[in-house]
Design a protein around this motif. Structure first.
Motif, PDB file in Angstrom:
ATOM      1  N   ILE A  48       0.848  -1.181   0.000  1.00 55.20           N
ATOM      2  CA  ILE A  48       0.000   0.000   0.000  1.00 55.20           C
ATOM      3  C   ILE A  48       0.892   1.242   0.000  1.00 55.20           C
ATOM      4  CG2 ILE A  48      -1.824   1.248   1.216  1.00 55.20           C
ATOM      5  CD1 ILE A  48      -2.582  -1.568   0.100  1.00 55.20           C
ATOM      6  N   ILE A  49       0.677   2.112  -1.003  1.00 51.32           N
ATOM      7  CA  ILE A  49       1.527   3.289  -1.196  1.00 51.32           C
ATOM      8  C   ILE A  49       0.661   4.537  -1.280  1.00 51.32           C
ATOM      9  CG2 ILE A  49       3.149   4.404  -2.786  1.00 51.32           C
ATOM     10  CD1 ILE A  49       4.034   1.628  -3.641  1.00 51.32           C
ATOM     11  N   PRO A  50       0.976   5.569  -0.470  1.00 54.55           N
ATOM     12  CA  PRO A  50       0.258   6.839  -0.593  1.00 54.55           C
ATOM     13  C   PRO A  50       0.680   7.554  -1.875  1.00 54.55           C
ATOM     14  CG  PRO A  50       2.038   7.055   0.997  1.00 54.55           C
ATOM     15  CD  PRO A  50       1.993   5.608   0.580  1.00 54.55           C
ATOM     16  N   VAL A  51      -0.263   8.303  -2.446  1.00 55.09           N
ATOM     17  CA  VAL A  51      -0.008   9.016  -3.700  1.00 55.09           C
ATOM     18  C   VAL A  51      -0.362  10.485  -3.521  1.00 55.09           C
ATOM     19  CG1 VAL A  51      -0.618   9.126  -6.152  1.00 55.09           C
ATOM     20  CG2 VAL A  51      -0.549   6.922  -5.010  1.00 55.09           C
ATOM     21  N   ILE A  52       0.568  11.357  -3.957  1.00 51.64           N
ATOM     22  CA  ILE A  52       0.282  12.787  -3.913  1.00 51.64           C
ATOM     23  C   ILE A  52       0.353  13.367  -5.326  1.00 51.64           C
ATOM     24  CG2 ILE A  52       1.152  12.983  -1.552  1.00 51.64           C
ATOM     25  CD1 ILE A  52       3.570  14.443  -2.605  1.00 51.64           C
ATOM     26  N   ASP A  53      -0.457  14.369  -5.551  1.00 57.44           N
ATOM     27  CA  ASP A  53      -0.472  15.072  -6.833  1.00 57.44           C
ATOM     28  C   ASP A  53       0.501  16.248  -6.710  1.00 57.44           C
ATOM     29  OD1 ASP A  53      -1.212  17.069  -8.837  1.00 57.44           O
ATOM     30  OD2 ASP A  53      -2.958  15.806  -9.229  1.00 57.44           O
ATOM     31  N   VAL A  54       1.562  16.218  -7.482  1.00 57.87           N
ATOM     32  CA  VAL A  54       2.614  17.228  -7.386  1.00 57.87           C
ATOM     33  C   VAL A  54       2.074  18.630  -7.666  1.00 57.87           C
ATOM     34  CG1 VAL A  54       4.797  18.017  -8.393  1.00 57.87           C
ATOM     35  CG2 VAL A  54       4.477  15.606  -7.849  1.00 57.87           C
ATOM     36  N   ARG A  55       1.217  18.762  -8.667  1.00 57.74           N
ATOM     37  CA  ARG A  55       0.681  20.103  -8.978  1.00 57.74           C
ATOM     38  C   ARG A  55      -0.086  20.682  -7.806  1.00 57.74           C
ATOM     39  NH1 ARG A  55      -0.389  21.727 -14.945  1.00 57.74           N
ATOM     40  NH2 ARG A  55      -1.585  23.301 -13.882  1.00 57.74           N
ATOM     41  N   LEU A  56      -0.912  19.860  -7.179  1.00 57.21           N
ATOM     42  CA  LEU A  56      -1.681  20.344  -6.038  1.00 57.21           C
ATOM     43  C   LEU A  56      -0.771  20.628  -4.845  1.00 57.21           C
ATOM     44  CD1 LEU A  56      -4.830  18.038  -6.201  1.00 57.21           C
ATOM     45  CD2 LEU A  56      -4.561  20.373  -7.057  1.00 57.21           C
ATOM     46  N   ARG A  57       0.275  19.833  -4.682  1.00 52.05           N
ATOM     47  CA  ARG A  57       1.216  20.060  -3.579  1.00 52.05           C
ATOM     48  C   ARG A  57       1.911  21.404  -3.719  1.00 52.05           C
ATOM     49  NH1 ARG A  57       2.386  20.495   1.223  1.00 52.05           N
ATOM     50  NH2 ARG A  57       4.235  19.515   2.085  1.00 52.05           N
ATOM     51  N   PHE A  58       2.161  21.820  -4.959  1.00 49.76           N
ATOM     52  CA  PHE A  58       2.825  23.094  -5.221  1.00 49.76           C
ATOM     53  C   PHE A  58       1.839  24.234  -5.434  1.00 49.76           C
ATOM     54  CE2 PHE A  58       6.492  20.534  -7.263  1.00 49.76           C
ATOM     55  CZ  PHE A  58       6.962  20.196  -6.009  1.00 49.76           C
ATOM     56  N   LYS A  59       0.577  24.003  -5.082  1.00 47.48           N
ATOM     57  CA  LYS A  59      -0.477  25.025  -5.176  1.00 47.48           C
ATOM     58  C   LYS A  59      -0.688  25.511  -6.608  1.00 47.48           C
ATOM     59  CE  LYS A  59      -0.901  25.361  -0.617  1.00 47.48           C
ATOM     60  NZ  LYS A  59      -1.677  24.321  -0.010  1.00 47.48           N
ATOM     61  N   GLN A  60      -0.471  24.607  -7.574  1.00 43.40           N
ATOM     62  CA  GLN A  60      -0.752  24.930  -8.969  1.00 43.40           C
ATOM     63  C   GLN A  60      -2.182  24.491  -9.291  1.00 43.40           C
ATOM     64  OE1 GLN A  60       2.339  22.596 -10.844  1.00 43.40           O
ATOM     65  NE2 GLN A  60       3.781  24.309 -10.841  1.00 43.40           N
ATOM     66  N   GLU A  61      -2.671  24.913 -10.442  1.00 43.37           N
ATOM     67  CA  GLU A  61      -4.004  24.523 -10.878  1.00 43.37           C
ATOM     68  C   GLU A  61      -4.049  23.014 -11.103  1.00 43.37           C
ATOM     69  OE1 GLU A  61      -6.865  26.367 -11.316  1.00 43.37           O
ATOM     70  OE2 GLU A  61      -5.679  27.897 -10.278  1.00 43.37           O
ATOM     71  N   PRO A  62      -5.162  22.357 -10.725  1.00 44.10           N
ATOM     72  CA  PRO A  62      -5.283  20.923 -11.003  1.00 44.10           C
ATOM     73  C   PRO A  62      -5.312  20.676 -12.512  1.00 44.10           C
ATOM     74  CG  PRO A  62      -7.249  21.764  -9.871  1.00 44.10           C
ATOM     75  CD  PRO A  62      -6.312  22.908 -10.053  1.00 44.10           C
ATOM     76  N   PHE A  63      -4.994  19.468 -12.902  1.00 38.59           N
ATOM     77  CA  PHE A  63      -5.032  19.118 -14.318  1.00 38.59           C
ATOM     78  C   PHE A  63      -5.719  17.772 -14.482  1.00 38.59           C
ATOM     79  CE2 PHE A  63      -1.398  16.844 -12.813  1.00 38.59           C
ATOM     80  CZ  PHE A  63      -1.201  15.774 -13.673  1.00 38.59           C
TER      81      PHE A  63
END
Length: 179
Positions: free
Chosen positions: A72-87
């Motif tokens: 089981i691996i957690p997943v993060i969205d890099v764009r959201l982590r950097f406060k960029q617009e979602p894609f």
């Protein structure tokens, strides 16, 4: 995508025996209009996006958990982590599985660019003021000059904070992901 994954696995295997060479190799990827680099020693593998199980009451950039061959691996969205617009995820979107503080974490990125060598003398500290705001500074430990372009080099240990890791560990214990 399979060609990209095989190429990167081969590159990772080629450099795994060369610790000194490995320190100057970086996996580069695109997020928004920026290009980032991760030290290759952190990169475990690159996968297509599988089904993601959401974790309630976590930060928006933590997309959830994936089951990768029983782990089981957690997943993060890099764009959201950097406060960029979602894609919107597409066929170029993938997950870079890295090891952070002895924990495997998946980073959702728009697209992988390449594995490159960056010599230490081509890495500068991030500017004190300018385009990068202070929240981005804590993730970026250096700016690399690569030909005529610039790559922002990330410190993977700072992508997740202690509270994030605690929430993920608790969810890991409570959530069962079906294969």
């Amino acid at each position: 995508m399979d060609e990209l994954r095989k190429l990167n696995e081969d590159e990772l295997l080629d450099i795994s025996d060369e610790d000194d060479t490995q320190k100057s190799k970086y996996m580069t990827f695109k997020s928004g209009n920026e290009h980032f680099g991760l030290g290759i020693q952190y990169v475990n593998e690159i996968i297509q996006i599988p089904s993601i199980t959401a974790i309630p009451r976590t930060e928006d950039y933590i997309k959830g958990l994936i089951n990768l061959r029983g782990k089981i691996i957690p997943v993060i969205d890099v764009r959201l982590r950097f406060k960029q617009e979602p894609f919107e995820y597409d066929d170029r979107t993938c997950i870079i599985v890295i090891i952070v503080n002895s924990v495997a974490v998946g980073l959702i990125v728009e697209q992988i660019a390449e594995v490159i060598e960056i010599k230490e003398e081509n890495i500068l500290p991030p500017p004190k003021a300018g385009r990068l705001d202070k929240t981005d500074h804590r993730f970026v430990y250096g700016i690399a000059r690569v030909g005529n372009s610039v790559k922002l080099l990330l410190d993977p240990d700072k992508l997740l904070n202690d509270d994030d890791l605690s929430a993920i560990e608790q969810s890991n214990n409570m959530v069962s992901v079906k294969e």
